[in-house]
Scaffold this active site. Sequence first.
Site, PDB file in Angstrom:
ATOM      1  N   HIS A 176      38.392  42.158  36.251  1.00  0.00           N
ATOM      2  CA  HIS A 176      37.635  43.415  36.154  1.00  0.00           C
ATOM      3  C   HIS A 176      36.602  43.438  37.285  1.00  0.00           C
ATOM      4  O   HIS A 176      36.129  42.396  37.717  1.00  0.00           O
ATOM      5  CB  HIS A 176      36.947  43.486  34.780  1.00  0.00           C
ATOM      6  CG  HIS A 176      36.287  44.791  34.529  1.00  0.00           C
ATOM      7  ND1 HIS A 176      35.017  45.085  34.997  1.00  0.00           N
ATOM      8  CD2 HIS A 176      36.731  45.891  33.888  1.00  0.00           C
ATOM      9  CE1 HIS A 176      34.722  46.328  34.630  1.00  0.00           C
ATOM     10  NE2 HIS A 176      35.737  46.837  33.968  1.00  0.00           N
ATOM     11  N   ASP A 298      38.927  52.548  29.331  1.00  0.00           N
ATOM     12  CA  ASP A 298      37.671  52.129  29.952  1.00  0.00           C
ATOM     13  C   ASP A 298      36.488  52.636  29.125  1.00  0.00           C
ATOM     14  O   ASP A 298      35.441  53.005  29.661  1.00  0.00           O
ATOM     15  CB  ASP A 298      37.537  52.579  31.416  1.00  0.00           C
ATOM     16  CG  ASP A 298      36.757  51.575  32.262  1.00  0.00           C
ATOM     17  OD1 ASP A 298      36.140  50.662  31.682  1.00  0.00           O
ATOM     18  OD2 ASP A 298      36.758  51.712  33.495  1.00  0.00           O
TER      19      ASP A 298
END
Length: 340
Positions: A176, A298
């Site tokens: 990430h 997200d």
Amino acid sequence: MRRIATEEAFSIPEIAHALRKLCESRTGAQNIDMMLVRNIYGDGAGYQAQFLAPLLDIEDERLRDMDANGVDMQVLSLTAPGVQMFDADTATELARVANDRLAEVIARHPRRFAGLASFAPHSPQRAVREMERAVRELGLNGFIVNSHTNNEYLDDPKYWPVLEAAEALDRCIYIHPRGPSELLAGPMRDYGMFAALWAYGVEVSTHAVRLILSGVFDRFPRLKICLGHMGEAVHFWSWRLDFMSERAQRAGAPRLQLKPSEYLRRNFAITTSGQESPLALEFSIRQLGIDNVLWAIDYPYQPSASAVAFMDGVEVTDEQRHKLYHGNAEKLFHIAPLAQ
Ligand code: VNL
Ligand code: MN
């Protein structure tokens, strides 16, 4: 249609508190991560302060949001920068606490949540022990790392034990974004580019290309890396990576057994977090194969409703939509399929 969202952020009070302390202790820092951290954990002045509450909430508003939008499950991961801005001892301890907390939440809601374990890369041996504990004792579903650690990337041989452990445990490492490493950061300070707008993708795509070109996938051929945000566009460069890496190898770069595009298909999966472009999805499926593309929201940085509308609406076959929405996630993250 079971919907499993695969890059969904959370935090815990201990880490929010430690990040807030970090803001206070490094007030003059121009570091991009400090800009990010202040935005959420600082004095409430940051433009992203509204995300703190939904990050810390797992079982109330989040579950209501999931119910309202038909999201069956979120694969949770500790939000950026994770534990990677702390010193190695603090990071190791906070990763352990976050993983314990995650496992407790999943135990209370086994059909609603799965989770990726954190670890402190700056202490690779302890990281490996935590990775083993996270899978064998806590039953977590994979690992999250927020890109660089002290400006170093996972291709560095000091981190190979971490890659080896992920391969041996058969759990992917989700890379990430966080604020870019020092030398990438300079041009990212202006125009709002410093985070999700542009810098995040530059940071993680650079990380992925370093892994590919270093040859770690010849050493760890079953290692799986997951990239969010539609693969941070790495696979868009497939042809040019293949062409130019041959030239680089002739000029002395490490010899690779496969082409970069072949590692991308064999060793990577990507998710659609925060990218709702049908054209980019179509390209990704054709370039990487339908088995390597997973749906994500997200949350809470992106709204669930439009992420669901996007994936409900794309023109794919039923079989493809099943893979995108849950089949691929069940395989990659070892999530039990629903009984027929
Ligand atoms: C993320 C996405 C973070 C969008 C953000 O701010 C954001 C993330 C910290 O995926 O971590 O605006
Ligand atoms: Mn995210």
